[in-house]
Design an enzyme around this catalytic site. Sequence first.
Site, PDB file in Angstrom:
ATOM      1  N   SER A 141      39.420  39.373  45.521  1.00  0.00           N
ATOM      2  CA  SER A 141      39.631  40.636  44.828  1.00  0.00           C
ATOM      3  C   SER A 141      39.520  40.419  43.334  1.00  0.00           C
ATOM      4  O   SER A 141      39.664  39.297  42.828  1.00  0.00           O
ATOM      5  CB  SER A 141      41.027  41.178  45.167  1.00  0.00           C
ATOM      6  OG  SER A 141      41.381  42.282  44.359  1.00  0.00           O
ATOM      7  N   TYR A 154      50.223  41.088  45.807  1.00  0.00           N
ATOM      8  CA  TYR A 154      48.792  41.163  46.127  1.00  0.00           C
ATOM      9  C   TYR A 154      48.004  40.189  45.255  1.00  0.00           C
ATOM     10  O   TYR A 154      47.136  39.451  45.751  1.00  0.00           O
ATOM     11  CB  TYR A 154      48.301  42.596  45.918  1.00  0.00           C
ATOM     12  CG  TYR A 154      46.904  42.831  46.424  1.00  0.00           C
ATOM     13  CD1 TYR A 154      46.660  42.971  47.790  1.00  0.00           C
ATOM     14  CD2 TYR A 154      45.831  42.917  45.549  1.00  0.00           C
ATOM     15  CE1 TYR A 154      45.365  43.187  48.259  1.00  0.00           C
ATOM     16  CE2 TYR A 154      44.537  43.130  46.017  1.00  0.00           C
ATOM     17  CZ  TYR A 154      44.316  43.264  47.370  1.00  0.00           C
ATOM     18  OH  TYR A 154      43.045  43.472  47.840  1.00  0.00           O
TER      19      TYR A 154
END
Length: 292
Positions: A141, A154
């Site tokens: 990501s 995250y």
Amino acid sequence: MRRRPPLRGRTVVITGAARGVGAQLARTVSARGARVALLGLGEAELAGVAGELAGEAAYWKVDVTDEDMLHRTARSVEACFGTVDVVVANAGVGTGGLFRHADPDVWRRVVEVNLFGSVHTARAFLPALIRSRGYYLQIASLAALAPTPVLSAYCASKSGVEAFAHSLRAELAHHGARTGVAYLSWTDTDMVRAAEQADQVGELRRSLPWPTRRVNPLVPAVDRLATGIERRARYVYAQPWLRAAQFARGAFPGTTARHAHGAVSTLEARASHTRHLDAHPCKALSSRYFGR
């Protein structure tokens, strides 16, 4: 003689395939000739995706945090298709909120799914990938390149899976198997839409500098992932500008902190107010996670 399409007849395993990036990637690689093994938790959704695909497909309900279940599934997938050529570790969840008010169980679950789920997936499928001299693609990501406030679990998990995949690359190279890392910025999926409903995440995203705050369309992003799989690429960028972000990653934390300062201050003040209204502020502010 025309060159055979690189995915025709290949078996592609995708975790987190019930929706979002995983489901769209299944559609895309199937249209390019691949046989697809769909892994995920939503059995009805998995069946629906499998029914849409152009070619051969099968699905398995599996929790990526259950290592024994993944090993059984890996054996079943190889028995079903005869080979495993590509594995995409895509399954992931997230949670939003200031770390100091986060529910520890929710925070831990994000790391268990995203990081340990990827580790379990690799461990289960590596024997088959070594036999096929295949390709493992780890979905990372922008959060690995540019960690941001409010998304600490995250970001930590995605930084972890990036480092894990880089380590794995060197260990697999002499077997003829290859490893890639894919980077996505905010992409229009159920996961991102759910994150937007969490006020803290939405406010934080809107405070970020362009283009890191933009929500990008799903289909072009997934098309680039599929092309990266065909090329067995070391790096895959779902949004082209992320390639440049790779080289600027050292500057991102400071830049993000400057842009997000006002938003974080506002959220902290709101959290302080909430503490006077709720005996359990961490439950009020960060008690759920959102998944792909």
